[in-house]
Design a protein around this motif. Structure first.
Motif, PDB file in Angstrom:
ATOM      1  N   SER A 166      46.358 -54.044   5.194  1.00 36.78           N
ATOM      2  CA  SER A 166      47.613 -53.812   4.468  1.00 36.78           C
ATOM      3  C   SER A 166      47.438 -52.641   3.515  1.00 36.78           C
ATOM      4  O   SER A 166      46.331 -52.366   3.032  1.00 36.78           O
ATOM      5  CB  SER A 166      48.007 -55.055   3.680  1.00 36.78           C
ATOM      6  OG  SER A 166      48.252 -56.156   4.537  1.00 36.78           O
ATOM      7  N   GLU A 170      51.753 -53.020   0.029  1.00 37.33           N
ATOM      8  CA  GLU A 170      52.032 -54.296   0.707  1.00 37.33           C
ATOM      9  C   GLU A 170      51.284 -55.442   0.031  1.00 37.33           C
ATOM     10  O   GLU A 170      51.842 -56.541  -0.140  1.00 37.33           O
ATOM     11  CB  GLU A 170      51.638 -54.193   2.173  1.00 37.33           C
ATOM     12  CG  GLU A 170      52.546 -53.286   2.988  1.00 37.33           C
ATOM     13  CD  GLU A 170      51.994 -52.982   4.371  1.00 37.33           C
ATOM     14  OE1 GLU A 170      52.787 -52.612   5.243  1.00 37.33           O
ATOM     15  OE2 GLU A 170      50.764 -53.108   4.566  1.00 37.33           O
ATOM     16  N   ASP A 174      52.988 -58.733  -2.156  1.00 38.68           N
ATOM     17  CA  ASP A 174      52.637 -60.116  -1.839  1.00 38.68           C
ATOM     18  C   ASP A 174      52.479 -60.962  -3.096  1.00 38.68           C
ATOM     19  O   ASP A 174      52.677 -62.184  -3.058  1.00 38.68           O
ATOM     20  CB  ASP A 174      51.346 -60.126  -1.026  1.00 38.68           C
ATOM     21  CG  ASP A 174      51.124 -61.423  -0.288  1.00 38.68           C
ATOM     22  OD1 ASP A 174      52.086 -61.936   0.319  1.00 38.68           O
ATOM     23  OD2 ASP A 174      49.981 -61.936  -0.307  1.00 38.68           O
TER      24      ASP A 174
END
Length: 255
Positions: A166, A170, A174
């Protein structure tokens, strides 16, 4: 019992035990406890060519050093930023980059060390060594560590999702943070830039795949390196070992 090269790897630490070795300058993201299992001890060198002999030493993260353990069996315990011991031992080191340490009497049991080098300790006994030996360092005291679950979650995700990778943005999304905020939080709480941690995780995966007999070209692709030459250089930088040494001379145990 025959003493051999063994590498035991957990999510947040690894043990390397060897009947003797010499390595080039390495620089790891772990805090490392080195213990000579024979009276001759080992020699650590710095980038200026200065050398010193030790029976046991604690090495700070990011400290570049060479190692000559050709005259002793050696135990190397390495603690990842995800571990409690990484932070407690960093606190114990203070401003020291390398610190000679003395272990309490009886901490090193000859029979246990021989079984370790012969690959005969079970996973529970192996892990217990990684927790009891730091506590056996003279003067060491446990400390309260203020970790952050968001940083720990991201660190765990980086390792678990490999070979996928990722982006920092990203990973930040999260846990509900911006990329800049996650980068700052990760460095502040785990003591390592997030991009450096991703590289460290990829390199650990590469060692696992090499030990499984995967071709270097396939390992490089799977672990996110540009080619096998890039992979080889990185492994030598972190471990002072070549992939061929790992394949021919080492038993790797993923625990």
């Amino acid at each position: 019992m025959h003493f051999r090269n063994h590498l035991y790897v957990w999510d947040d630490r690894f043990i390397y035990v060897t009947p003797g070795m010499v390595s080039e300058v390495t620089q790891r993201h772990t805090v490392t406890l080195l213990i000579a299992l024979d009276p001759a001890g080992f020699v650590l060198g710095d980038t200026d060519g200065q050398q010193q002999r030790y029976q046991a030493a604690l090495i700070a993260r990011h400290r570049a050093r060479s190692l000559d353990a050709s005259q002793t069996r050696l135990l190397s315990i390495n603690f990842d930023p995800q571990s409690y011991e990484h932070h407690a031992l960093s606190h114990f080191l203070g401003e020291h980059q390398v610190r000679a340490v003395i272990l309490q009497p009886g901490a090193i049991d000859a029979s246990t060390m021989q079984r370790l080098g012969a690959g005969q300790l079970d996973s529970a006994a192996l892990f217990r060594l990684t927790t009891t030996l730091p506590r056996a360092i003279s003067g060491y005291q446990p400390v309260t560590i203020n970790l952050d679950m968001r940083a720990l979650h991201v660190a765990q995700k980086v390792k678990k999702e490999l070979p996928l990778t990722s982006t920092v943005a990203e990973l930040a999304s999260d846990v509900g943070l911006s990329a800049d905020r996650l980068s700052h939080l990760f460095s502040a709480k785990l003591g390592i830039p997030i991009k450096s941690y991703i590289l460290w995780s990829r390199m650990r995966r590469a060692v696992q795949l090499i030990a499984q007999g995967e071709p270097l070209s396939a390992v490089a692709y799977d672990a996110g390196f540009s080619d096998s030459a890039h992979l080889t250089r990185t492994i030598r930088q972190f471990f002072g070992l070549t992939p061929s040494f790992i394949i021919k001379n080492m038993q790797v145990h993923m625990l």
